[in-house]
Motif scaffolding. Structure first.
Motif, PDB file in Angstrom:
ATOM      1  N   THR A 197      50.504 -49.365  10.786  1.00 23.74           N
ATOM      2  CA  THR A 197      51.938 -49.298  11.019  1.00 23.74           C
ATOM      3  C   THR A 197      52.311 -47.886  11.455  1.00 23.74           C
ATOM      4  OG1 THR A 197      54.121 -49.763  10.037  1.00 23.74           O
ATOM      5  CG2 THR A 197      52.497 -48.648   8.637  1.00 23.74           C
ATOM      6  N   THR A 198      53.579 -47.680  11.802  1.00 22.75           N
ATOM      7  CA  THR A 198      54.068 -46.371  12.253  1.00 22.75           C
ATOM      8  C   THR A 198      55.098 -45.842  11.259  1.00 22.75           C
ATOM      9  OG1 THR A 198      53.700 -46.870  14.591  1.00 22.75           O
ATOM     10  CG2 THR A 198      55.294 -45.130  14.077  1.00 22.75           C
ATOM     11  N   ILE A 199      54.979 -44.584  10.921  1.00 22.19           N
ATOM     12  CA  ILE A 199      55.922 -43.919  10.022  1.00 22.19           C
ATOM     13  C   ILE A 199      56.776 -42.947  10.829  1.00 22.19           C
ATOM     14  CG2 ILE A 199      56.122 -42.222   8.148  1.00 22.19           C
ATOM     15  CD1 ILE A 199      53.650 -43.444   6.890  1.00 22.19           C
ATOM     16  N   LYS A 200      58.077 -42.972  10.572  1.00 21.39           N
ATOM     17  CA  LYS A 200      58.987 -42.019  11.204  1.00 21.39           C
ATOM     18  C   LYS A 200      59.856 -41.378  10.124  1.00 21.39           C
ATOM     19  CE  LYS A 200      59.263 -44.084  15.824  1.00 21.39           C
ATOM     20  NZ  LYS A 200      60.164 -44.518  16.912  1.00 21.39           N
ATOM     21  N   GLN A 201      59.961 -40.060  10.162  1.00 21.60           N
ATOM     22  CA  GLN A 201      60.792 -39.327   9.217  1.00 21.60           C
ATOM     23  C   GLN A 201      61.520 -38.201   9.943  1.00 21.60           C
ATOM     24  OE1 GLN A 201      58.222 -37.969   6.030  1.00 21.60           O
ATOM     25  NE2 GLN A 201      58.282 -39.942   4.983  1.00 21.60           N
ATOM     26  N   GLN A 202      62.727 -37.912   9.461  1.00 21.19           N
ATOM     27  CA  GLN A 202      63.495 -36.795  10.013  1.00 21.19           C
ATOM     28  C   GLN A 202      63.917 -35.870   8.878  1.00 21.19           C
ATOM     29  OE1 GLN A 202      67.846 -36.692  11.567  1.00 21.19           O
ATOM     30  NE2 GLN A 202      66.590 -37.077  13.403  1.00 21.19           N
ATOM     31  N   GLN A 203      63.760 -34.570   9.080  1.00 19.07           N
ATOM     32  CA  GLN A 203      64.117 -33.573   8.078  1.00 19.07           C
ATOM     33  C   GLN A 203      64.906 -32.450   8.731  1.00 19.07           C
ATOM     34  OE1 GLN A 203      63.284 -33.274   4.617  1.00 19.07           O
ATOM     35  NE2 GLN A 203      62.785 -35.452   4.780  1.00 19.07           N
ATOM     36  N   LYS A 204      65.787 -31.837   7.938  1.00 13.55           N
ATOM     37  CA  LYS A 204      66.567 -30.690   8.405  1.00 13.55           C
ATOM     38  C   LYS A 204      66.241 -29.488   7.529  1.00 13.55           C
ATOM     39  CE  LYS A 204      70.362 -33.545  10.116  1.00 13.55           C
ATOM     40  NZ  LYS A 204      71.822 -33.861  10.010  1.00 13.55           N
ATOM     41  N   PHE A 205      66.005 -28.359   8.164  1.00 15.48           N
ATOM     42  CA  PHE A 205      65.639 -27.142   7.455  1.00 15.48           C
ATOM     43  C   PHE A 205      66.589 -26.011   7.838  1.00 15.48           C
ATOM     44  CE2 PHE A 205      61.898 -29.743   7.754  1.00 15.48           C
ATOM     45  CZ  PHE A 205      61.265 -29.591   6.527  1.00 15.48           C
ATOM     46  N   ARG A 318      61.078 -25.640  -1.023  1.00 16.77           N
ATOM     47  CA  ARG A 318      61.024 -24.883  -2.276  1.00 16.77           C
ATOM     48  C   ARG A 318      60.347 -23.528  -2.087  1.00 16.77           C
ATOM     49  NH1 ARG A 318      59.243 -29.733  -4.568  1.00 16.77           N
ATOM     50  NH2 ARG A 318      57.139 -28.877  -4.594  1.00 16.77           N
ATOM     51  N   THR A 319      59.238 -23.539  -1.360  1.00 22.05           N
ATOM     52  CA  THR A 319      58.419 -22.327  -1.239  1.00 22.05           C
ATOM     53  C   THR A 319      59.113 -21.253  -0.418  1.00 22.05           C
ATOM     54  OG1 THR A 319      56.398 -23.659  -1.397  1.00 22.05           O
ATOM     55  CG2 THR A 319      56.187 -21.427  -0.525  1.00 22.05           C
ATOM     56  N   PHE A 320      59.763 -21.636   0.681  1.00 21.74           N
ATOM     57  CA  PHE A 320      60.312 -20.642   1.605  1.00 21.74           C
ATOM     58  C   PHE A 320      61.845 -20.560   1.580  1.00 21.74           C
ATOM     59  CE2 PHE A 320      56.292 -22.235   3.423  1.00 21.74           C
ATOM     60  CZ  PHE A 320      55.547 -21.069   3.333  1.00 21.74           C
ATOM     61  N   GLY A 321      62.463 -21.348   0.700  1.00 24.41           N
ATOM     62  CA  GLY A 321      63.922 -21.291   0.577  1.00 24.41           C
ATOM     63  C   GLY A 321      64.654 -21.792   1.798  1.00 24.41           C
ATOM     64  N   PHE A 322      64.094 -22.792   2.474  1.00 21.69           N
ATOM     65  CA  PHE A 322      64.730 -23.322   3.691  1.00 21.69           C
ATOM     66  C   PHE A 322      65.845 -24.304   3.375  1.00 21.69           C
ATOM     67  CE2 PHE A 322      60.804 -22.524   6.595  1.00 21.69           C
ATOM     68  CZ  PHE A 322      61.112 -21.172   6.563  1.00 21.69           C
ATOM     69  N   GLY A 323      66.073 -24.598   2.089  1.00 26.60           N
ATOM     70  CA  GLY A 323      67.269 -25.332   1.671  1.00 26.60           C
ATOM     71  C   GLY A 323      67.213 -26.820   1.871  1.00 26.60           C
ATOM     72  N   TYR A 324      68.125 -27.504   1.166  1.00 28.06           N
ATOM     73  CA  TYR A 324      68.245 -28.955   1.233  1.00 28.06           C
ATOM     74  C   TYR A 324      69.597 -29.342   1.811  1.00 28.06           C
ATOM     75  CZ  TYR A 324      64.197 -29.188  -1.850  1.00 28.06           C
ATOM     76  OH  TYR A 324      62.947 -29.075  -2.379  1.00 28.06           O
TER      77      TYR A 324
END
Length: 326
Positions: A197-205, A318-324
């Protein structure tokens, strides 16, 4: 080990009067509840456990012990000091898990009613109290890894003593737990079709695109968020190896805006790779990262999604403080 798709006598649980796990081959689990943490401080004591949510588990597979624990704890405390008004509050421990060193575990102290005497007790808990609590948490983790695993490593048939020093956690353990036993034969197996199958994810940093690119391409930064040694050949056709060798593959293309990898989990069927594409796009106030992973075995879809979330995206933030972003 048997060939892919064939039986293996080690998977057959023999009828034994002593119920012995022969040669430590089969999974053997113990699950633990975190009992009430009752301890006294110099000027206050815990009177109640308001919340204790989570789980802890020790697993034995082929003679290796693997530990997981993840707890969210809220304790109610009260001061022993005589006062006109009762001095009380709460201790919140939201992230007790194998991902964090005890020194990194958050301990939040709150006060029910703010008074001069109450603030003095709260200050004490913020200083000496936290050290005491962390000491108790260390003892709990030590008990999990020592006392509660007694009997989980059983003698092998050849009476060779097992060295129980290989304790793993995190992505390495997750991959082993969610894996399928596969052939160790390097020859390509014929007639074995794998459903994928194919996995798709989007994240914001909260960072620049260049900063996120560096996280994936700088050995020191990769080691920081994976919490372990890595192998990284930053070139087209170069190899990479993360999480104790559980994740490895080759770079197919690598630019500041796109990283393409031939990617596999060590426990997947021999020779099977997925194609991972990570698109990096800088916006006005953040960087958007889109992951597309083609060719993931259907049986590994959920665990692979969870592992990307936990051991890549959350770990990087968490490691680099790129935020949520909510």
């Amino acid at each position: 080990m048997a060939k892919w798709g064939e039986g293996d006598p080690r998977w057959i649980v023999e009828e034994r009067p002593d119920a012995t796990n022969v040669n430590n081959w089969h999974w053997y689990d113990k699950t633990f509840n975190l009992h009430v943490l009752v301890f006294l401080l110099v000027s206050c004591k815990v009177k109640e456990v308001e919340k204790c949510e989570g789980e802890a588990m020790a697993n034995n597979r082929k003679g290796k012990l693997i530990f997981f624990y993840e707890w969210n704890i809220v304790l109610k405390w009260v001061s022993n000091k005589k006062s006109d008004k009762k001095i009380e509050g709460k201790i919140n421990i939201p992230n007790l898990s194998e991902e964090n060193d005890i020194s990194e575990v958050d301990i939040e102290i709150t006060l029910e009613d703010s008074t001069d005497e109450g603030e003095a007790v709260k200050h004490f808990l913020h200083t000496k109290g936290k050290e005491f609590i962390r000491d108790k948490l260390k003892k709990y983790v030590s008990s999990l890894k020592e006392e509660f695993t007694v009997g989980m490593i059983l003698p092998k048939k050849d009476n060779v003593k097992e060295n129980i020093s290989n304790i793993t956690s995190g992505f390495n353990a997750k991959m082993q737990m969610n894996s399928t036993i596969v052939s160790s034969n390097n020859k390509k197996e014929l007639g074995c079709k794998i459903s994928t199958t194919t996995i798709k994810q989007q994240q914001k940093f909260q960072c620049r695109a260049e900063e996120f690119y560096n996280v994936f391409t700088t050995i020191e930064m990769v080691q920081a968020f994976t919490k372990g040694p890595v192998k990284l050949e930053l070139k087209k056709g170069g190899k990479f190896e993360l999480f104790g060798g559980n994740i490895h593959g080759d770079f197919m293309d690598i630019t500041p805006t796109k990283i393409v990898q031939k990617w596999r989990c060590k426990q997947w069927p021999d020779g099977h790779y997925s194609d991972v594409t990570i698109d990096i796009c800088e916006k006005n106030d953040h960087t958007e990262v889109n992951l597309t992973q083609v060719g993931v075995p259907v049986s590994e879809e959920e665990s692979t999604k969870e592992n990307w979330e936990r051991y890549y995206w959350d770990a990087i933030k968490r490691t680099f403080g790129f935020g949520y972003f909510m």
